[in-house]
Design a protein around this motif. Structure first.
Motif, PDB file in Angstrom:
ATOM      1  N   HIS A 121       0.831  -1.204   0.000  1.00  0.00           N
ATOM      2  CA  HIS A 121       0.000   0.000   0.000  1.00  0.00           C
ATOM      3  C   HIS A 121       0.864   1.252   0.000  1.00  0.00           C
ATOM      4  CE1 HIS A 121      -3.450   2.511   0.596  1.00  0.00           C
ATOM      5  NE2 HIS A 121      -3.064   2.914   1.794  1.00  0.00           N
ATOM      6  N   GLU A 124       1.930   1.873  -3.427  1.00  0.00           N
ATOM      7  CA  GLU A 124       0.816   2.385  -4.226  1.00  0.00           C
ATOM      8  C   GLU A 124       0.608   3.877  -3.984  1.00  0.00           C
ATOM      9  OE1 GLU A 124      -2.591   0.052  -3.303  1.00  0.00           O
ATOM     10  OE2 GLU A 124      -1.835  -1.766  -4.276  1.00  0.00           O
ATOM     11  N   ILE A 125       0.717   4.290  -2.715  1.00  0.00           N
ATOM     12  CA  ILE A 125       0.572   5.715  -2.388  1.00  0.00           C
ATOM     13  C   ILE A 125       1.666   6.519  -3.086  1.00  0.00           C
ATOM     14  CG2 ILE A 125       0.752   7.418  -0.540  1.00  0.00           C
ATOM     15  CD1 ILE A 125      -0.537   5.343   1.316  1.00  0.00           C
ATOM     16  N   HIS A 126       2.892   6.036  -3.012  1.00  0.00           N
ATOM     17  CA  HIS A 126       4.000   6.738  -3.663  1.00  0.00           C
ATOM     18  C   HIS A 126       3.780   6.806  -5.178  1.00  0.00           C
ATOM     19  CE1 HIS A 126       6.969   5.852  -0.124  1.00  0.00           C
ATOM     20  NE2 HIS A 126       6.087   6.773   0.162  1.00  0.00           N
ATOM     21  N   LEU A 129       1.265   9.506  -5.867  1.00  0.00           N
ATOM     22  CA  LEU A 129       1.834  10.853  -5.724  1.00  0.00           C
ATOM     23  C   LEU A 129       2.753  11.192  -6.896  1.00  0.00           C
ATOM     24  CD1 LEU A 129       2.582  10.798  -1.894  1.00  0.00           C
ATOM     25  CD2 LEU A 129       0.919  12.266  -3.059  1.00  0.00           C
ATOM     26  N   ALA A 167      -2.448  16.357  -1.171  1.00  0.00           N
ATOM     27  CA  ALA A 167      -2.287  14.911  -0.987  1.00  0.00           C
ATOM     28  C   ALA A 167      -0.953  14.585  -0.326  1.00  0.00           C
ATOM     29  CB  ALA A 167      -2.402  14.203  -2.331  1.00  0.00           C
ATOM     30  N   HIS A 171      -0.504  12.806   3.377  1.00  0.00           N
ATOM     31  CA  HIS A 171       0.231  11.543   3.510  1.00  0.00           C
ATOM     32  C   HIS A 171       1.309  11.643   4.576  1.00  0.00           C
ATOM     33  CE1 HIS A 171       2.469   7.961   2.655  1.00  0.00           C
ATOM     34  NE2 HIS A 171       3.479   8.620   2.116  1.00  0.00           N
ATOM     35  N   TYR A 244      11.202   8.360  -1.143  1.00  0.00           N
ATOM     36  CA  TYR A 244      10.394   7.170  -1.408  1.00  0.00           C
ATOM     37  C   TYR A 244      11.259   5.914  -1.418  1.00  0.00           C
ATOM     38  CZ  TYR A 244       6.714  10.349  -3.171  1.00  0.00           C
ATOM     39  OH  TYR A 244       5.763  11.326  -3.313  1.00  0.00           O
TER      40      TYR A 244
END
Length: 258
Positions: A121, A124-126, A129, A167, A171, A244
């Motif tokens: 997850h 996926e967020i990275h 973004l 966003a 985060h 990241y």
């Protein structure tokens, strides 16, 4: 065993027998990971534990009163050379071990092994973004191509930039709230969490600069402000990529246990 070395118990699964084998090895700490060295006192052959974890990288680590499952990853290239050189500087015995063998002594990182949905997850967020940032950069390019004369280009730029900045802020705010729990659960991750927290501060400052530049651009449109916004976005993109990559490698494996 080197004098005054930091020691841990490493339990691997026998490559042939399938039975657990526990070995005491010297270790160092690096960015939330524990680093072990397959020196075997400079013998020509690698230690059995290295052969075992190559077959099955799921291991158990015991350091003092801490005991946890970990994932073993063999480090190569420049990073391996750096880690081994640092260990040899701390303990000259490791320099002697390398001198006594033609084998390039292997270096292995041990990271708390809770990789599953949460780590996926995070990636996926990275990825999301990154996509938002790319869309924002495309909107800046469209704005510059039209010299800011098209209202839709201005509106599109403002929408993408505000959405991305919001966003990103949300985060990192959520992560800052989780870090104390992770630090209490995984004391060995403190160096990683401290670095990530510092990077959050750097990114927050860049994020503020972006919103200020966007405000300037929308209240007093100019090509110079748009170019400045694009430069800020590229600077932020570089900072985020480093952030990241480090976070996924060093923090992701512990997230499921938080």
């Amino acid at each position: 065993m080197p004098v005054n070395a930091q020691l841990l118990n490493l339990t691997t699964t026998g490559a042939r027998s399938g039975r657990p084998h526990t070995t005491t090895v010297a270790y160092a700490e690096d960015g939330g990971r524990l680093i072990v060295f397959a020196s075997n006192a400079g013998r020509p052959q690698s230690p059995a534990w290295l052969h075992n974890l190559r077959a099955n990288p799921a291991v158990t680590v015991e350091v003092g009163e801490l005991k946890y499952a970990a994932a073993a990853t063999e480090i190569t290239g420049a990073e391996r050379d750096r880690l081994y050189a640092e260990q040899a500087a701390r303990d000259p015995a490791f320099a002697v071990y390398q001198q006594n063998t033609t084998r390039k002594i292997q270096v292995v990182a041990l990271t708390p092994a809770r990789v599953s949905a949460a780590a996926a997850h995070l990636k996926e967020i990275h990825a999301g973004l990154r996509e938002q940032l790319n869309d924002t950069l495309a909107a800046v390019d469209a704005y510059l191509a039209g010299n800011g004369q098209l209202p839709e280009a201005t509106n599109d730029l403002q929408r993408h930039c505000l959405s991305f900045c919001s966003a990103l802020h949300a985060h990192h705010t959520r992560e800052d709230g989780v870090f104390p729990t992770l630090a209490a659960t995984f004391p060995e991750l403190k160096p990683t969490l401290d670095r990530l927290a510092r990077e959050h501060e750097t990114v927050a400052a860049l994020n503020t600069q972006l919103t200020e530049t966007l405000t300037q651009l929308t209240t007093a449109p100019s090509r110079e402000a748009a170019v400045h916004l694009r430069d800020n976005l590229h600077h932020l993109a570089g900072e985020l990529e480093t952030h990241y990559t480090y976070e996924e490698a060093h923090l992701g494996p512990a997230l499921d246990a938080a």
